[in-house]
Design an enzyme around this catalytic site. Structure first.
Site, PDB file in Angstrom:
ATOM      1  N   ALA A   1       0.800  -1.236   0.000  1.00  0.00           N
ATOM      2  CA  ALA A   1       0.000   0.000   0.000  1.00  0.00           C
ATOM      3  C   ALA A   1       0.829   1.280   0.000  1.00  0.00           C
ATOM      4  CB  ALA A   1      -1.011   0.034   1.149  1.00  0.00           C
ATOM      5  N   ALA A   2       2.145   1.168  -0.226  1.00  0.00           N
ATOM      6  CA  ALA A   2       2.956   2.386  -0.348  1.00  0.00           C
ATOM      7  C   ALA A   2       2.428   3.215  -1.522  1.00  0.00           C
ATOM      8  CB  ALA A   2       4.422   2.024  -0.573  1.00  0.00           C
ATOM      9  N   GLY A   3       2.131   2.543  -2.645  1.00  0.00           N
ATOM     10  CA  GLY A   3       1.619   3.238  -3.825  1.00  0.00           C
ATOM     11  C   GLY A   3       0.243   3.842  -3.574  1.00  0.00           C
ATOM     12  N   ASP A   4      -0.592   3.110  -2.851  1.00  0.00           N
ATOM     13  CA  ASP A   4      -1.938   3.627  -2.543  1.00  0.00           C
ATOM     14  C   ASP A   4      -1.833   4.896  -1.697  1.00  0.00           C
ATOM     15  OD1 ASP A   4      -2.875   1.321  -3.783  1.00  0.00           O
ATOM     16  OD2 ASP A   4      -2.945   0.201  -1.897  1.00  0.00           O
TER      17      ASP A   4
HETATM   18  O1  RIB Z   1      -1.953  -2.084  -2.911  1.00  0.00           O
HETATM   19  C1  RIB Z   1      -1.994  -2.961  -1.831  1.00  0.00           C
HETATM   20  C2  RIB Z   1      -3.269  -3.749  -1.825  1.00  0.00           C
HETATM   21  O2  RIB Z   1      -3.285  -4.589  -2.945  1.00  0.00           O
HETATM   22  C3  RIB Z   1      -3.440  -4.665  -0.638  1.00  0.00           C
HETATM   23  O3  RIB Z   1      -4.026  -4.027   0.464  1.00  0.00           O
HETATM   24  C4  RIB Z   1      -4.275  -5.795  -1.200  1.00  0.00           C
HETATM   25  O4  RIB Z   1      -5.582  -5.812  -0.734  1.00  0.00           O
HETATM   26  C5  RIB Z   1      -4.225  -5.604  -2.709  1.00  0.00           C
HETATM   27  O5  RIB Z   1      -5.400  -5.129  -3.155  1.00  0.00           O
END
Ligand code: RIB
Length: 304
Positions: free
Chosen positions: A248-251
């Site tokens: 989730a670094a990118g998120d």
């Molecule tokens: O970007 C990370 C996410 O990718 C995780 O939280 C997982 O659920 C996948 O969707």
């Protein structure tokens, strides 16, 4: 501050730490196991909430314990859930994640209710988010739905950030309709698959920008990001932290960028915030544990 909406996936993550990734057919003993909230769309929404941005999630969960837990979790993190529905007889999406000793991950997803974000659902989602101005999308719900959402949001005059993750080639008209495209290295190659294998980062970013007003923000992890605009390409350095789990670094980077834009910051400052938020996200185990508040991100930015 502008209102943000995230249209995307909601997963419960099953995270297992391993000394290294197993080979095919191998059985390996891991360590810590946790079930934690994740999903690319939901991660972006929660990260925006932590950063203090007004944010509404549009997505689907199952009518199960994971779905109910997630709705509570959204509320606790300041995410408006009026555009999230629970689909009867369906499971909430799950992601099986292995995290190795270097903090890298391998992910396998069972989409569950995310796979039911169809065009009929999109009509309702767009109606329920019509008062939002900045929209964040990713590619973990059906591609047809994302493509149609981008086309319609363009017509509605909304600002569109598309994180082309997980990596797949995208229709040209969808790319053309996006305001901010935020690929990492793998995704950059996927969305410029027409270029030669040897094409470098700059050539790929320039190709995506083309003659348009589109902004490409190429995420580079610890190396920061490259901003591509009609005026050229600029490197914005990253922040050095100890990575525990890069999930989730990118998120979180995308949420930082959107939060900066929502606050009216200049693009370079918004990308610095994105770098700082993404860096802090990797300092804790699980997708969302390390997502910072605005104050925490600004403290890292001030340290330089
Ligand atoms: O970007 C990370 C996410 O990718 C995780 O939280 C997982 O659920 C996948 O969707």
């Amino acid at each position: 501050m502008k209102k943000c909406a995230v249209i995307g996936s909601i997963n419960m993550d099953m995270v297992l730490s391993v000394p290294r990734f197993p080979a095919a057919g191998e059985t390996l003993t891991g360590g810590n196991f946790q079930t934690v909230p994740g999903g690319k769309g939901a991660n972006q929404a929660v990260a925006l909430g932590r950063l203090g941005a007004p944010v509404r999630m549009a997505g689907r969960v199952g009518d199960d314990a994971f779905g109910r837990r997630y709705l509570d979790h959204f509320r606790q993190n300041g995410v408006d859930v009026r555009a999230v529905d629970a689909v009867a007889g369906t499971a909430t999406g799950v992601a099986d994640i292995l995290v190795n000793a270097a903090g890298e991950n391998c992910i396998v997803i069972a989409p569950g209710a995310n796979g039911l974000c169809d065009l009929e659902w999109l009509d309702r989602a767009l109606e329920a988010t019509a008062d939002c101005e900045i929209f964040l999308l990713q590619l973990e719900i059906p591609l047809d739905t994302v493509a149609e959402a981008v086309r319609r949001l363009r017509k509605m005059g909304k600002t569109i950030l598309l994180d082309p993750a997980p990596a797949v080639p995208l229709p040209e008209d969808v790319l053309a309709a996006v305001d901010f495209l935020t690929p990492n290295e793998t995704e950059l190659k996927a969305v410029t698959a027409g270029l030669s294998e040897d094409a470098g980062i700059e050539e790929r970013v320039r190709h995506l920008v083309g003659g348009s007003g589109r902004v490409v923000v190429h995420k580079r992890g610890a190396d920061g990001a490259y901003i591509g605009t009609r005026d050229g390409i600029e490197h914005v350095p990253g922040f050095s932290v100890r990575a525990v789990d890069t999930t989730a670094a990118g998120d979180t980077f995308n949420a930082g960028l959107a939060a900066g834009l929502a606050m009216g910051w200049p693009l370079r400052d918004a990308v610095r915030l994105a770098n700082a938020a993404g860096a802090l996200a990797v300092t804790a185990y699980g997708a969302q544990e390390g997502m910072p508040s605005l104050e925490q991100a600004q403290a890292l930015m001030a340290r330089g």
